[in-house]
Design a protein around this motif. Structure first.
Motif, PDB file in Angstrom:
ATOM      1  N   MET A 154      58.926  45.386  51.399  1.00  0.00           N
ATOM      2  CA  MET A 154      58.020  44.416  52.009  1.00  0.00           C
ATOM      3  C   MET A 154      56.977  43.948  50.990  1.00  0.00           C
ATOM      4  N   SER A 155      56.432  44.882  50.226  1.00  0.00           N
ATOM      5  CA  SER A 155      55.424  44.545  49.220  1.00  0.00           C
ATOM      6  C   SER A 155      56.009  43.699  48.096  1.00  0.00           C
ATOM      7  N   VAL A 156      57.276  43.948  47.747  1.00  0.00           N
ATOM      8  CA  VAL A 156      57.948  43.152  46.717  1.00  0.00           C
ATOM      9  C   VAL A 156      58.175  41.714  47.208  1.00  0.00           C
ATOM     10  N   MET A 157      58.450  41.576  48.502  1.00  0.00           N
ATOM     11  CA  MET A 157      58.791  40.260  49.061  1.00  0.00           C
ATOM     12  C   MET A 157      57.565  39.381  49.319  1.00  0.00           C
ATOM     13  N   LEU A 158      56.430  39.984  49.611  1.00  0.00           N
ATOM     14  CA  LEU A 158      55.255  39.216  50.030  1.00  0.00           C
ATOM     15  C   LEU A 158      54.843  38.099  49.054  1.00  0.00           C
ATOM     16  N   THR A 198      58.497  42.234  39.387  1.00  0.00           N
ATOM     17  CA  THR A 198      58.892  41.161  40.306  1.00  0.00           C
ATOM     18  C   THR A 198      57.664  40.422  40.825  1.00  0.00           C
ATOM     19  N   LYS A 199      56.617  41.165  41.184  1.00  0.00           N
ATOM     20  CA  LYS A 199      55.382  40.566  41.697  1.00  0.00           C
ATOM     21  C   LYS A 199      54.765  39.633  40.656  1.00  0.00           C
ATOM     22  N   HIS A 200      54.633  40.106  39.412  1.00  0.00           N
ATOM     23  CA  HIS A 200      54.009  39.284  38.369  1.00  0.00           C
ATOM     24  C   HIS A 200      54.855  38.046  38.052  1.00  0.00           C
ATOM     25  N   PHE A 201      56.179  38.198  38.074  1.00  0.00           N
ATOM     26  CA  PHE A 201      57.049  37.044  37.808  1.00  0.00           C
ATOM     27  C   PHE A 201      56.856  35.962  38.874  1.00  0.00           C
ATOM     28  N   ASN A 202      56.868  36.369  40.160  1.00  0.00           N
ATOM     29  CA  ASN A 202      56.710  35.396  41.243  1.00  0.00           C
ATOM     30  C   ASN A 202      55.341  34.734  41.206  1.00  0.00           C
ATOM     31  N   GLU A 203      54.307  35.524  40.924  1.00  0.00           N
ATOM     32  CA  GLU A 203      52.960  34.958  40.857  1.00  0.00           C
ATOM     33  C   GLU A 203      52.809  34.026  39.648  1.00  0.00           C
ATOM     34  N   CYS A 204      53.501  34.353  38.563  1.00  0.00           N
ATOM     35  CA  CYS A 204      53.495  33.498  37.375  1.00  0.00           C
ATOM     36  C   CYS A 204      54.126  32.146  37.696  1.00  0.00           C
ATOM     37  N   ILE A 211      52.976  48.659  45.234  1.00  0.00           N
ATOM     38  CA  ILE A 211      53.607  47.974  44.100  1.00  0.00           C
ATOM     39  C   ILE A 211      53.286  48.679  42.791  1.00  0.00           C
ATOM     40  N   ASP A 212      52.049  49.175  42.666  1.00  0.00           N
ATOM     41  CA  ASP A 212      51.637  49.819  41.422  1.00  0.00           C
ATOM     42  C   ASP A 212      52.437  51.076  41.114  1.00  0.00           C
ATOM     43  N   LYS A 213      53.074  51.686  42.158  1.00  0.00           N
ATOM     44  CA  LYS A 213      53.849  52.911  41.968  1.00  0.00           C
ATOM     45  C   LYS A 213      55.169  52.661  41.240  1.00  0.00           C
ATOM     46  N   ILE A 214      55.724  51.454  41.398  1.00  0.00           N
ATOM     47  CA  ILE A 214      57.081  51.182  40.937  1.00  0.00           C
ATOM     48  C   ILE A 214      57.067  50.052  39.901  1.00  0.00           C
ATOM     49  N   ARG A 223      50.075  24.275  38.650  1.00  0.00           N
ATOM     50  CA  ARG A 223      49.277  23.914  37.481  1.00  0.00           C
ATOM     51  C   ARG A 223      48.057  24.820  37.282  1.00  0.00           C
ATOM     52  N   GLU A 224      48.161  26.067  37.665  1.00  0.00           N
ATOM     53  CA  GLU A 224      47.099  27.049  37.425  1.00  0.00           C
ATOM     54  C   GLU A 224      47.461  27.837  36.169  1.00  0.00           C
ATOM     55  N   PHE A 225      47.285  27.192  35.036  1.00  0.00           N
ATOM     56  CA  PHE A 225      47.882  27.699  33.801  1.00  0.00           C
ATOM     57  C   PHE A 225      47.210  28.978  33.279  1.00  0.00           C
ATOM     58  N   ASP A 226      45.919  29.123  33.507  1.00  0.00           N
ATOM     59  CA  ASP A 226      45.264  30.363  33.074  1.00  0.00           C
ATOM     60  C   ASP A 226      45.809  31.574  33.839  1.00  0.00           C
ATOM     61  N   LYS A 227      45.970  31.388  35.171  1.00  0.00           N
ATOM     62  CA  LYS A 227      46.536  32.469  35.993  1.00  0.00           C
ATOM     63  C   LYS A 227      47.990  32.730  35.591  1.00  0.00           C
ATOM     64  N   ALA A 228      48.739  31.666  35.308  1.00  0.00           N
ATOM     65  CA  ALA A 228      50.133  31.813  34.896  1.00  0.00           C
ATOM     66  C   ALA A 228      50.229  32.612  33.602  1.00  0.00           C
ATOM     67  N   THR A 229      49.314  32.339  32.671  1.00  0.00           N
ATOM     68  CA  THR A 229      49.298  33.061  31.397  1.00  0.00           C
ATOM     69  C   THR A 229      49.015  34.544  31.601  1.00  0.00           C
ATOM     70  N   ASP A 230      48.030  34.837  32.472  1.00  0.00           N
ATOM     71  CA  ASP A 230      47.686  36.246  32.758  1.00  0.00           C
ATOM     72  C   ASP A 230      48.888  36.983  33.360  1.00  0.00           C
ATOM     73  N   CYS A 231      49.554  36.315  34.311  1.00  0.00           N
ATOM     74  CA  CYS A 231      50.720  36.944  34.945  1.00  0.00           C
ATOM     75  C   CYS A 231      51.855  37.140  33.937  1.00  0.00           C
ATOM     76  N   ALA A 232      52.042  36.163  33.069  1.00  0.00           N
ATOM     77  CA  ALA A 232      53.089  36.278  32.045  1.00  0.00           C
ATOM     78  C   ALA A 232      52.799  37.438  31.100  1.00  0.00           C
ATOM     79  N   ASP A 233      51.535  37.579  30.730  1.00  0.00           N
ATOM     80  CA  ASP A 233      51.132  38.707  29.859  1.00  0.00           C
ATOM     81  C   ASP A 233      51.377  40.027  30.557  1.00  0.00           C
TER      82      ASP A 233
END
Length: 473
Positions: free
Chosen positions: A402-406, A450-456, A441-444, A463-473
Motif C-alpha cells: 500500500m505504501s509503495v502504491m500511494l 520505487t517511491k523516489h522514482f514515482n515522485e521524481c 517505506i524506509d524499512k525496504i 515542471r517542479e525541477f528542483d524537487k525532481a532533482t532531489d528525488c533523482a539524487d
C-alpha cells in the motif's frame, strides 16, 4: 408440486419461535445428519454444504457421543474443501472452525490426522480472509501438537507469509532458511540465524556455479521430456519448493535482486531430481525471467516462460497459477507491448482471487494499475481502479505494498484534478502495531527506490525541477 410452504414469512417465524431453543438445535442437527447421509450417498456437493450448515445450526451441544462428533467434524472438513473449490473461503473457514468445535478433549492424540488437516485448512483460510488474530491461535496449536517437523511445515509457511505482510522481511528470511536447512536443502554453510550473512554469503561465484549446473542439466532434456516428467511425491521436497518460492519473494522485497537466480536454480534442480510439483512451472518461468532481464537472452528466456506456462496448463492444481502468470507477465513486459502484459497482470489477479491467494492478488492489482498508468490508460478510470486496490490492501493489512502504491495514486489524482490522498498514519498491521506510511517505506530499499522514482516523475511532468532533482539524487 408436492412441496409444503408457509403462506407468509411471519407465519414461518412464529412457528419457528414456538419451538424451544434446545429442540430447534436438535431438529437442525438431525435434519442435517439425514441430509448429509443422502449427500454422501449421491455425491451431491451442494446438498452436502446445505446438510452441514444445518448440522452446525445444532452445534456441539446436539452431539450424542465422541464418535458422532468425529463423524460431524469429518463432514465439516469435506464441506470446507468443497467450499474452497468454489472459491468461497469465508464459508470454508466457517466449516473448518465448526469442525474443530466438534472435536473433544484429547483430539490431537485420538484424531491426529483429522485435527491436523482441520487446523491447517482453517489457518489457510484465516490468512486468505485477513483474520490474523485467529490465525495466530491456530498456528500456535499446530506447532505445539504436530508430531514431526514435516507436519509443522504448512503452519511455518503461513507464518512466513504473515511476516512478509507485517514488513518483518529479514525475520521471514531467517525462518525460511532455517526451515529449508531442516528439510536438507541448505543454500549456504553460514549460520542461518544470521540472515544478512547468509544472503551476503551467496556470492556471484556461488550463484554462477548453481546456474551452470542447472543449464547443463536442462541442455540434456527436451521440452517433450519435461512435459512428460513424473510428479513430485516427496512431501518434504514439495514443501522445500514452497519455501524457495517464498524466499524468492522475501529477498526480492529487500532489493537483493542479484541473489534471486540461486533460488530459481535450486527449484529447478529439485524438480529434475524429484519430479514436477505445482511450483515447478513457476521455476521455469522465473528462469526465463532471469535470462530475459539479466542476461538479455530474449530467445532462451521467452522459451522457458512459454514452457512454464505449458507446464502450468497441464498441472492438475490451479493453486499456483496466479504466481506463474504474474511472473510470465513481468518477463513479457520486456518483449511484448506493455498493454498486452498489463492484461496478463489482470489475469493473474483473477487467478489469485479464485485460489484465495489474496496477498498475491493485491500484488497483481498493483502491477496492473501501474502498467495501465505507464501505458496511458484513461486516467479517470484508472484513479477509480487504484482507489479500490488501496481499499483492498488496507482490508488485508498489506501495508508495505500500500505504501509503495500511494505515490503513483497521488500522481494520478493530481493529473485528473483530484485532491491527493494525504500521507497515511495510524495504519494497523497484521500484528496489531500501528505504522506511518514513511516508516514502512524506509524499512525496504526497493520500496524507497520505487517511491523516489514515482515522485521524481511527478515533479518532472509538473515542471517542479528542483524537487525532481532531489528525488533523482
Amino acid at each position: 408440486k408436492g412441496a409444503f410452504y408457509f403462506l407468509h414469512d411471519k407465519l414461518h417465524e412464529a412457528a419457528y419461535s414456538a419451538i424451544g431453543s434446545e429442540q430447534r438445535c436438535l431438529h437442525h442437527f438431525r435434519y442435517g445428519l439425514a441430509l448429509g447421509n443422502a449427500a454422501v450417498k449421491e455425491r451431491d456437493d451442494v446438498l452436502l454444504i446445505t446438510a452441514v450448515s444445518q448440522i452446525n445450526h445444532g452445534g456441539p451441544q446436539a452431539v450424542v457421543d465422541s464418535e458422532q462428533g468425529v463423524a460431524v467434524a469429518s463432514l465439516n472438513l469435506d464441506a470446507g474443501k468443497k467450499a474452497m473449490k468454489m472459491s468461497d473461503f469465508f464459508s470454508a473457514h466457517s466449516f473448518f472452525d465448526h469442525g474443530i468445535s466438534y472435536l473433544r478433549k484429547g483430539h490431537w492424540e485420538q484424531q491426529y490426522d483429522l485435527s491436523l488437516e482441520l487446523f491447517n485448512l482453517a489457518a489457510k483460510c484465516a490468512l486468505m480472509n485477513a483474520e490474523h488474530d485467529h490465525l495466530e491461535i491456530l498456528i500456535k496449536q499446530i506447532k505445539h501438537y504436530a508430531k514431526c517437523f514435516e507436519d509443522k511445515c504448512q503452519a511455518i509457511s503461513i507464518s512466513i507469509s504473515l511476516l512478509l505482510l507485517s514488513g518483518n522481511v529479514l525475520e521471514g528470511v531467517k525462518t525460511t532458511l532455517g526451515t529449508l536447512a531442516s528439510l536438507g536443502e541448505e543454500l549456504s554453510r553460514s549460520p542461518w540465524w544470521m540472515p544478512q550473512l547468509v544472503i551476503d554469503y551467496i556470492t556471484p561465484s556461488v550463484i554462477q556455479q548453481h546456474l551452470s549446473k542447472t543449464e547443463a542439466k536442462l541442455a540434456e532434456l527436451s521440452d517433450e521430456t519435461l512435459m512428460s516428467y513424473p510428479v513430485m511425491v516427496d512431501p518434504s521436497k514439495i514443501m522445500a519448493m514452497e519455501l524457495l518460492a517464498q524466499l524468492y519473494e522475501l529477498v526480492a522485497t529487500v532489493g537483493e535482486h542479484t541473489k534471486l537466480p540461486i533460488f530459481v536454480s535450486k527449484m529447478i534442480q529439485i524438480t529434475l531430481k524429484h519430479g514436477m510439483s505445482p511450483l515447478s512451472p513457476l521455476a521455469f518461468v522465473q528462469y526465463g525471467n532471469y535470462n530475459v532481464i539479466i542476461r538479455r537472452n530474449y530467445e532462451v528466456g521467452y522459451h522457458y516462460v512459454k514452457l512454464g506456462l505449458a507446464l502450468m496448463k497441464q498441472s492438475p492444481s490451479r493453486a499456483k497459477d496466479c504466481q506463474i502468470i504474474f511472473h510470465s507477465a513481468y518477463t513479457r513486459l520486456h518483449v511484448e507491448p506493455m498493454q498486452t502484459a498489463g492484461e496478463l497482470f489482470l489475469d493473474a489477479f483473477k487467478a489469485a482471487m479464485k485460489s484465495g491467494a489474496t496477498r498475491y492478488a493485491m500484488k497483481c492489482a498493483y502491477y496492473y494499475d501501474a502498467t495501465c498508468f505507464w501505458a496511458g490508460t484513461n486516467l479517470e478510470e484508472l484513479a477509480r481502479s487504484m482507489k479500490e486496490t488501496l481499499k483492498q490492501m488496507k482490508f488485508h493489512k498489506n501495508l508495505l505494498l500500500m505504501s509503495v502504491m500511494l505515490p503513483i495514486v497521488r500522481m494520478t489524482q493530481r493529473m485528473v484534478g483530484e485532491s491527493a490522498i494525504p500521507p497515511q498514519s495510524g495504519l494497523t498491521s497484521v500484528s496489531g502495531d500501528t505504522h506511518n506510511e514513511e516508516d514502512l517505506i524506509d524499512k525496504i530499499p526497493s520500496a524507497m527506490l520505487t517511491k523516489h522514482f514515482n515522485e521524481c516523475y511527478e515533479a518532472y511532468i509538473f515542471r517542479e525541477f528542483d524537487k525532481a532533482t532531489d528525488c533523482a539524487d
